[in-house]
Design a protein around this motif. Structure first.
Motif, PDB file in Angstrom:
ATOM      1  N   GLY A 250      37.162  26.694  33.333  1.00 59.05           N
ATOM      2  CA  GLY A 250      38.270  27.600  33.040  1.00 59.05           C
ATOM      3  C   GLY A 250      38.805  28.329  34.263  1.00 59.05           C
ATOM      4  O   GLY A 250      39.763  29.076  34.148  1.00 59.05           O
ATOM      5  N   GLN A 405      42.212  28.853  27.950  1.00 61.88           N
ATOM      6  CA  GLN A 405      42.709  28.596  29.301  1.00 61.88           C
ATOM      7  C   GLN A 405      43.301  27.185  29.388  1.00 61.88           C
ATOM      8  O   GLN A 405      44.354  26.978  29.975  1.00 61.88           O
ATOM      9  N   GLN A 412      45.953  35.835  31.855  1.00 61.63           N
ATOM     10  CA  GLN A 412      45.067  36.090  33.001  1.00 61.63           C
ATOM     11  C   GLN A 412      45.054  37.571  33.391  1.00 61.63           C
ATOM     12  O   GLN A 412      44.017  38.116  33.775  1.00 61.63           O
TER      13      GLN A 412
END
Ligand code: ASP
Length: 437
Positions: A250, A405, A412
Motif C-alpha cells: 500500500g 489504496q 492520503q
C-alpha cells in the motif's frame, strides 16, 4: 468531537486500561473481601462493563447496514464491488496463512509444552462441531433479512445490504430518496457511536478490572511457555507482518497506521470481540485512516467475521503445545494441514460463537491430536483471547487500508494527519454521498 478531544479520549482509554489491569491484579492477589466482591467486582464493574459491551453491540447491525448501503451506492461502477470483494478475501486469507505459519515456526523453535505436567489443569473441554464450508456458503443468503439482523448474522446482513444497495443505485429517482434516508441515518448512528465512545474509559476500566480480578495471573505460570510463545507470535504479526504489507502493498506509513490503531486495539482488548468492536473499527478506518466508506463499509464487517489472524495463531501454537504435552511428533504434512485448516476455519466458522476454541477442535482433529488437550489451555484462554482479538482487528484495518489504496479510495492526507478523526469530519464525509434534497 473535536480532534483534541478525540486525542484526550484515546489517552483516557489507554490509562483506564492500564489502571484496570493494575487494580484487577491487586484485587486478585490480595483477595477481595465478600462485600467488595459482591458490590464492586460482581456488582458495579460487572453491570457497567456488560452494559457498555451491549451498547456497542447495539450499534453494530444498524451501523453496518446503513453504512454498507451508502457505501455500495457511492461506488461508481458495480465491477468495483466484485474487485474489492475478491481483493479483500484474498488478503484476508493470505494474512491468516502467514499468521499460522509464523505461529507454527515460532512454536517449533520454542517448543512449548515439553515437560508440562498435564495434571496441573483440571478443566475439561468437549468439542463443538463446526459447520461444513458448504453449509456456510448456503447460510450466507438469508431466508429472512429481518431474522438475520435480529440474530446479528453478519454475513447474511452483508449479502442483503449489498443487494439492497445495488437495487437502490438502479432505481432512479426513487432510489435517490432511499439513499438520502440511509445517508442521513448513517450520520445519526455515528452520533450514537460517539456517545458510547465518550463512555469508553469507564467501560474499558470496568471490563479490564473485572477480568484481571477474576482471572489473575496465577494461571499463567504453568502455561508461561505457551502464553509467551503466542504473545510473541502475535507481536510479530502486529509489528512486522502488517507494517511490511502496508509498506509493500500500500506504500503506507506503518507507524502512522499503528498510532491510529490505539482506540480499536483498546476496545478489542477489553471486549475480546471483533464483532462488538466493529463500530470503533469502522470509525477509525474511515475517519482516522481516510478509507472511503465504499470500501470500509464492506471490508470491516467482512473482516470481523472471516478474518481471524490472531485466532489462527493461537491454533498454531496450541497445536504444537498439545502435541508436545502428549509427546506426539508432528510431520511436515501435519504442519501444512494446520495452516490449511486454520486458514479455512477462520471463514468456515463464521456463524459459530466462541470461535477460537471451536475451530481449534477442527484443527486438532485434522492432525489426529486429542481434543481434550484444549482443557490444558482453557485457563489462560480468556486473557489470550484479548490479545488475539487485537491482532484480528488490526488485520481487518490493515487489509482495509491496502484494498482502499489499490482502489484509489484512501485519502492520503487523512491517513497522514495524526489529528484526523473527529466525528464532524465523519459527518461531512458522509453527506455528499447522497444527492442534495
Ligand atoms: N475473540 C475473537 C474475536 O472476536 C475470536 C476468538 O479467537 O475466539 O476476534
Amino acid at each position: 468531537m473535536a480532534a483534541a478531544e478525540t486525542h484526550r479520549l484515546t489517552r483516557q482509554i489507554v490509562i483506564a486500561m492500564l489502571a484496570g489491569m493494575v487494580l484487577g491484579v491487586i484485587l486478585n492477589q490480595v483477595g477481595a473481601p465478600p462485600w467488595l466482591q459482591l458490590g464492586l467486582i460482581d456488582g458495579l464493574l460487572y453491570v457497567f462493563g456488560t452494559v457498555f459491551v451491549s451498547a456497542l453491540k447495539m450499534m453494530v447491525v444498524p451501523l453496518v447496514f446503513a453504512s454498507l448501503v451508502v457505501g455500495v451506492t457511492s461506488l461508481s461502477d458495480l465491477n468495483a464491488l466484485g474487485r474489492i470483494g475478491v481483493k479483500a478475501l484474498g488478503l484476508y486469507l493470505a494474512t491468516t496463512a502467514i499468521a499460522v505459519t509464523i505461529a507454527l515456526t515460532l512454536a517449533g523453535i520454542v517448543g512449548p509444552g515439553h515437560g508440562f505436567d498435564a495434571g496441573t489443569t483440571t478443566a475439561s473441554f468437549s468439542g463443538k462441531e463446526a459447520p461444513p464450508l458448504t453449509q456456510v456458503l448456503i447460510d450466507m443468503v438469508p431466508t429472512n433479512p429481518v431474522a438475520a439482523m435480529a440474530e446479528g448474522n453478519m454475513l447474511q446482513i452483508i449479502v442483503f445490504a449489498l443487494l439492497f444497495g445495488v437495487a437502490v443505485t438502479m432505481s432512479g429517482v426513487r432510489g435517490k430518496h432511499v439513499l438520502n434516508f440511509f445517508a442521513d441515518l448513517d450520520v445519526v448512528i455515528m452520533h450514537m457511536v460517539e456517545w458510547i465512545m465518550r463512555l469508553a474509559p469507564y467501560g474499558v476500566f470496568a471490563l479490564i478490572t473485572r477480568t484481571f480480578a477474576t482471572q489473575g495471573l496465577d494461571l499463567l505460570l504453568p502455561l508461561a511457555a505457551y502464553f509467551l510463545t503466542l504473545t510473541a507470535a502475535l507481536a510479530i504479526q502486529l509489528f512486522v507482518t502488517y507494517p511490511l504489507l502496508l509498506r509493500l502493498l500500500g506504500s503506507l506509513n506503518p507507524f502512522a497506521f499503528l498510532k491510529k490503531m490505539r482506540d480499536p486495539a483498546a476496545f478489542a482488548f477489553s471486549t475480546a470481540s471483533s464483532g462488538a468492536t466493529i463500530p470503533v473499527t469502522l470509525a477509525t478506518v474511515e475517519h482516522k485512516m481516510g478509507v472511503k466508506n465504499s470500501v470500509a463499509a464492506f471490508t470491516v464487517p467482512m473482516g470481523a467475521t472471516i478474518n481471524m489472524d490472531g485466532t489462527a495463531m493461537m491454533q498454531g501454537v496450541a497445536t504444537v503445545f498439545i502435541a508436545n504435552v502428549y509427546g506426539i511428533d508432528l510431520t511436515l504434512t501435519d504442519y501444512l494441514m494446520v495452516v490449511l485448516t486454520a486458514t479455512l476455519a477462520s471463514i468456515g466458522t463464521a456463524a459459530v460463537p466462541g470461535v477460537g476454541l471451536v475451530t481449534l477442535t477442527m484443527v486438532l482433529g485434522q492432525v489426529g491430536l486429542p481434543v481434550e488437550g484444549i482443557a490444558l489451555i482453557i485457563g489462560v484462554d480468556r486473557l489470550l483471547d484479548m490479545f488475539r482479538t487485537v491482532c484480528n482487528v488490526t488485520g481487518d484495518c490493515a487489509v482495509s487500508c491496502i484494498v482502499a489504496q489499490s482502489e484509489n479510495a484512501l485519502d492520503q492526507a487523512v491517513f497522514d494527519d495524526p489529528a484526523a478523526g473527529s466525528v464532524e469530519s465523519a459527518t461531512r464525509h458522509s453527506i455528499p454521498t447522497a444527492p442534495a434534497p
